[in-house]
Scaffold this active site. Structure first.
Site, PDB file in Angstrom:
ATOM      1  N   ASP A  29       0.833  -1.202   0.000  1.00 25.61           N
ATOM      2  CA  ASP A  29       0.000   0.000   0.000  1.00 25.61           C
ATOM      3  C   ASP A  29       0.873   1.259   0.000  1.00 25.61           C
ATOM      4  OD1 ASP A  29      -2.308   1.428   0.006  1.00 25.61           O
ATOM      5  OD2 ASP A  29      -2.882   0.942   2.055  1.00 25.61           O
ATOM      6  N   TRP A  34       3.191   7.833  -2.383  1.00 18.58           N
ATOM      7  CA  TRP A  34       4.634   7.995  -2.624  1.00 18.58           C
ATOM      8  C   TRP A  34       4.855   8.867  -3.852  1.00 18.58           C
ATOM      9  CZ3 TRP A  34       7.810   6.784  -6.739  1.00 18.58           C
ATOM     10  CH2 TRP A  34       9.192   6.872  -6.491  1.00 18.58           C
ATOM     11  N   ASN A  77     -10.374  -2.750  -6.827  1.00 20.81           N
ATOM     12  CA  ASN A  77      -9.496  -1.825  -7.570  1.00 20.81           C
ATOM     13  C   ASN A  77     -10.036  -1.438  -8.953  1.00 20.81           C
ATOM     14  OD1 ASN A  77      -6.363  -3.124  -6.203  1.00 20.81           O
ATOM     15  ND2 ASN A  77      -7.575  -1.365  -5.564  1.00 20.81           N
TER      16      ASN A  77
HETATM   17  C1  FPP Z   1      -1.656   0.071  -3.616  1.00 18.69           C
HETATM   18  O1  FPP Z   1      -1.178   1.393  -3.504  1.00 18.69           O
HETATM   19  C2  FPP Z   1      -1.084  -0.606  -4.753  1.00 18.69           C
HETATM   20  C3  FPP Z   1      -1.759  -1.230  -5.777  1.00 18.69           C
HETATM   21  C4  FPP Z   1      -3.225  -1.304  -5.811  1.00 18.69           C
HETATM   22  C5  FPP Z   1      -1.061  -1.838  -6.925  1.00 18.69           C
HETATM   23  C6  FPP Z   1       0.086  -2.734  -6.581  1.00 18.69           C
HETATM   24  C7  FPP Z   1       0.805  -3.080  -7.816  1.00 18.69           C
HETATM   25  C8  FPP Z   1       2.145  -3.069  -7.975  1.00 18.69           C
HETATM   26  C9  FPP Z   1       3.101  -2.768  -6.886  1.00 18.69           C
HETATM   27  C10 FPP Z   1       2.661  -3.351  -9.331  1.00 18.69           C
HETATM   28  C11 FPP Z   1       3.446  -4.581  -9.567  1.00 18.69           C
HETATM   29  C12 FPP Z   1       3.047  -5.787  -8.870  1.00 18.69           C
HETATM   30  C13 FPP Z   1       3.283  -7.070  -9.287  1.00 18.69           C
HETATM   31  C14 FPP Z   1       3.173  -8.160  -8.320  1.00 18.69           C
HETATM   32  C15 FPP Z   1       3.589  -7.481 -10.648  1.00 18.69           C
HETATM   33  P1  FPP Z   1      -2.190   2.590  -3.730  1.00 18.69           P
HETATM   34  O2  FPP Z   1      -2.219   2.929  -5.175  1.00 18.69           O
HETATM   35  O3  FPP Z   1      -3.531   2.232  -3.161  1.00 18.69           O
HETATM   36  O4  FPP Z   1      -1.525   3.739  -2.912  1.00 18.69           O
HETATM   37  P2  FPP Z   1      -2.275   4.914  -2.150  1.00 18.69           P
HETATM   38  O5  FPP Z   1      -3.047   4.293  -1.041  1.00 18.69           O
HETATM   39  O6  FPP Z   1      -1.150   5.776  -1.671  1.00 18.69           O
HETATM   40  O7  FPP Z   1      -3.160   5.604  -3.150  1.00 18.69           O
END
Ligand code: FPP
Length: 258
Positions: A29, A34, A77
């Site tokens: 998360d 970031w 998502n």
């Molecule tokens: C959550 O951060 C992250 C995600 C929903 C996506 C995770 C995907 C990756 C790290 C890409 C690659 C992964 C693999 C395994 C191939 P957020 O976007 O919710 O962050 P925020 O809460 O700060 O908005």
């Protein structure tokens, strides 16, 4: 199997090789936050987050941790802006193409957990190919939850068991914890010993609700793209200080080697 120090090349000296978690699960998360803090578009956070996953997988491989399960895309998502969803799909596609050979070389077995049917056709066939190619690998099991929802997984398991009872494959009394476990997407995998969630949130967000029943939960304020080897080391150190009781008397991972 007798473990020698060579098996744990580069394992920090303050970690006990016999008391490492066998299976680590991660809710990655904070990618968006970031990126925003760096003055970048949100998707730059996902790109950086992908590098973090790669490093963590390599670290599990180096340190003798046999299974890593990451939450890459939840059933919720899809509610994100279309451009972000499309970016993530393209990122999964690109990563698989780019990293598959290396994962194969390093003995990684990749598995995708979730309902893959709504994903782009090209990505689905790439995923199927990667799962088939890496199936014999035994060094690290890498599970990527994509379009995964824990409650949906449990509903499907209940439906599956009901069908088995209706068709006479099992009796009603045959439905026990082991049977339900076999009806889940994680069939054959041990439950995670340690869950890590970054970015300061302290909830499970529908991630592996059955499998995390006895898991040690580690929350950190670090954002996922910042979660490096040192941060993982700290999480493992914390894990080794925990006493795992499973409802019984105190047992520490160090004393008991699990
Ligand atoms: C959550 O951060 C992250 C995600 C929903 C996506 C995770 C995907 C990756 C790290 C890409 C690659 C992964 C693999 C395994 C191939 P957020 O976007 O919710 O962050 P925020 O809460 O700060 O908005």
């Amino acid at each position: 199997m007798t473990l020698t120090s060579d098996d744990y090349f580069s394992l920090p000296a303050d970690l006990h090789p016999q008391a490492l978690p066998a299976h680590v699960a991660v809710i990655m998360d904070g990618n968006g936050r970031w990126a925003t803090r760096q003055g970048l578009p949100r998707v730059a956070g996902h790109r950086q987050g992908a590098k973090t996953v790669k490093d963590l997988l390599r670290c599990c491989n180096d340190w003798g941790i046999g299974a890593l399960t990451v939450y890459a895309f939840s059933t919720e998502n899809w509610r994100r802006p279309m451009e972000e969803v499309n970016f993530l799909m393209r990122l999964f596609d690109r990563l698989l193409r780019r990293e598959l050979a290396e994962m194969q070389q390093e003995g990684v077995r990749i598995q995708f957990l979730g309902d893959l049917s709504p994903l782009p056709e090209r990505l689905r066939s790439l995923m199927a190919e990667a799962m088939a190619l890496t199936r014999p690998n035994q060094r690290v099991q890498f599970n990527v939850a994509v379009n995964y929802g824990g409650r949906e997984e449990l509903v499907n398991a209940a439906r599956n068991l009901a069908h088995q009872v209706m068709s006479g494959t099992i009796s009603l009394d045959g439905i026990d914890e082991a049977a339900l476990g076999r009806a889940l997407l994680t069939e054959g995998l041990s439950d995670p010993d340690l869950l890590i969630r970054t970015s300061g949130e302290q909830r499970l967000s529908n991630f592996l609700p059955w499998q995390l029943a006895y898991t040690e939960l580690y929350f950190t304020d670090q954002l996922w793209p910042e979660f490096d080897r040192a941060a993982f080391h700290q999480a493992l150190h914390w894990y080794q200080s925990r006493q795992r009781r499973f409802g019984g008397l105190a047992r520490s991972p160090i004393a008991h080697g699990f």
